[in-house]
Design a protein around this motif. Sequence first.
Motif, short mmCIF file in Angstrom:
data_model
loop_
_atom_site.label_atom_id
_atom_site.label_comp_id
_atom_site.label_asym_id
_atom_site.label_seq_id
_atom_site.Cartn_x
_atom_site.Cartn_y
_atom_site.Cartn_z
N ILE A 22 -6.72 50.23 15.20
CA ILE A 22 -7.83 49.39 14.73
C ILE A 22 -7.43 48.48 13.57
CG2 ILE A 22 -9.49 51.14 15.46
CD1 ILE A 22 -9.94 51.81 12.50
N GLY A 23 -6.19 48.56 13.10
CA GLY A 23 -5.76 47.75 11.97
C GLY A 23 -5.95 48.48 10.66
N ARG A 24 -5.07 48.17 9.69
CA ARG A 24 -5.13 48.90 8.43
C ARG A 24 -6.40 48.61 7.64
NH1 ARG A 24 -0.42 47.53 6.26
NH2 ARG A 24 0.61 49.37 7.11
N ARG A 25 -6.85 47.36 7.67
CA ARG A 25 -8.06 47.01 6.92
C ARG A 25 -9.27 47.78 7.45
NH1 ARG A 25 -11.76 42.52 6.92
NH2 ARG A 25 -12.43 42.02 4.78
N ALA A 63 -1.04 49.42 2.27
CA ALA A 63 -2.03 48.41 1.91
C ALA A 63 -1.61 47.65 0.67
CB ALA A 63 -3.38 49.08 1.68
N LEU A 64 -0.98 48.33 -0.28
CA LEU A 64 -0.52 47.67 -1.49
C LEU A 64 0.56 46.65 -1.19
CD1 LEU A 64 -0.35 50.77 -3.88
CD2 LEU A 64 -2.15 49.05 -3.75
N LYS A 76 -8.21 39.53 2.82
CA LYS A 76 -8.03 39.14 4.21
C LYS A 76 -6.58 39.27 4.67
CE LYS A 76 -12.33 37.93 4.53
NZ LYS A 76 -13.26 38.77 5.30
N LYS A 77 -5.67 39.55 3.74
CA LYS A 77 -4.24 39.54 4.09
C LYS A 77 -3.79 40.82 4.76
CE LYS A 77 -2.78 36.24 0.58
NZ LYS A 77 -1.85 35.97 -0.52
N LEU A 78 -4.60 41.87 4.67
CA LEU A 78 -4.18 43.13 5.26
C LEU A 78 -4.01 43.03 6.78
CD1 LEU A 78 -6.28 45.75 3.29
CD2 LEU A 78 -3.89 45.17 3.00
N GLU A 79 -4.68 42.09 7.39
CA GLU A 79 -4.57 41.96 8.85
C GLU A 79 -3.43 41.03 9.25
OE1 GLU A 79 -5.98 43.66 10.97
OE2 GLU A 79 -7.74 44.51 10.03
N THR A 80 -3.00 40.16 8.29
CA THR A 80 -2.05 39.14 8.70
C THR A 80 -0.63 39.42 8.29
OG1 THR A 80 -2.53 37.93 6.66
CG2 THR A 80 -3.85 37.39 8.59
N LEU A 81 -0.43 40.19 7.22
CA LEU A 81 0.93 40.50 6.78
C LEU A 81 1.43 41.75 7.47
CD1 LEU A 81 0.75 39.68 2.99
CD2 LEU A 81 1.60 38.25 4.84
N ASP A 82 2.73 41.88 7.52
CA ASP A 82 3.32 42.98 8.30
C ASP A 82 2.96 44.32 7.72
OD1 ASP A 82 6.37 41.15 8.94
OD2 ASP A 82 4.49 41.22 10.04
N THR A 83 3.43 44.60 6.52
CA THR A 83 3.14 45.89 5.86
C THR A 83 3.76 45.87 4.49
OG1 THR A 83 3.30 48.27 5.97
CG2 THR A 83 5.17 47.09 6.79
#
Length: 445
Positions: free
Chosen positions: A322-325, A374-375, A438-445
């Motif tokens: 479901i994604g990290r966010r 997430a960080l 909003k970056k939690l969905e777009t950046l790798d990790t």
Amino acid sequence: MSSISQASEQPRSSGLERDARMIHADQPVAPSNIAIGVVIGRTSEFFDFFVYAIGSVLVFPRLIFPFAEPLQATLYSFLVFSLAFLARPLGSVIFMAIDRRHGRGVKLTIAMFMLGGSTAAISFLPGYGNIGMWAIILLCFFRFCQGLALGGAWDGLASLLALNAPANRRGWYAMIPQLGAPVGFMLASGLFAFFVANLSEEDFLSWGWRYPFFCAFAINVVALFARLRLVATPEFGALLERHELQPVYISELLRLHGRDVLIGAFVPLATYALFHLVTVFPLSWVTLFSEESAVSFMIVEIIGAAFCIVGIVASGLMADRIGRRGQLAVCAALIAVFSFVAPILLGSGSTARHTFVILGFSLLGLSFGQAAGALASRFGQHYRYSGAALTSDLAWLVGAGFAPFVALSLSSELGLRFAGYYLLSGAICTLLALAFSKKLETLDT
């Protein structure tokens, strides 16, 4: 001067590290081997962390603050406990400078010996009855040194693991370093439970409590070698050369990514508040306000840590689906619900308290499993290493540093429900931070 040109002017690694990478150039390291090294390193850190945390409840109130009533002595002990979280950002700044000048291996060696040495030094600490105020001063000094060392122990290996993970399994690989927390807790709690159960109170306060602290040095040495082996891999060296694990100046980081650091520090707030409200705080509450023995409660907490491991593993599966966010938002909502249930369970009989432990640790694992990822995810590759380190320091300080002190103060004065309100405030902060993030969905990790 640009950050990349600044980084290029600094030695990216020591000569010994470069030589080691040349030796291992034809021996690529699999993600599974990286994962083992990362877990060993995190376990050593959290073992030191929890040895001190348990000592803050069972030892220091009577050994260092015998002049105060039990509740007040425990509160004093929790204030000293918070010093490491205040020192940690400073440690990151100092050790990043060492990293830029002398390489990651030198930095880690100094930090790990400092961490293990500070923890082991506490094992030789005389009590207040022997040296008076110097006992308090020395405890504060060693605790502050622990915090400095924890700031320096940030190694970038979690990012190395994530960047070597398959694109569709990044949530799974992000949770692996987090397994070190429950494993470290189980080791620390098991050692303390053994000595409390098998020694008289006099012998435990005289010498038994010292063994877990002394063991920390040996565990840190083992963890250091596991980390240095990974720092010497060609994979790690390649990321350094591309500046993806290279430290940047904190002033530059805050100038360009100050908003990301601020929001990132609040994203895991619910998780880090829950972290101490199911580990350190309930042990103090049971010790001070119930008839249950510390040994039996620690055994239940060890069982709870096993549920935490299951929760961490489940977080990886959930985040990949479901994604990290979304995963973090679901966990924050569950923590908010738990904040109303937890005071009722903790304030009831032993069965209800044990239910609190199992539920709390399970929820902690589910939320903690993706907290570190997430960080890191808020920052691009060039700023990932320093940004994640500083954001982690601030998140631990705001979310966890004073949590045992605040929770015990509020609960003893106003009732357990106010500890629940404290946890609820952390959940609300996390949900608000996620709303702005909003970056939690777009950046790798």
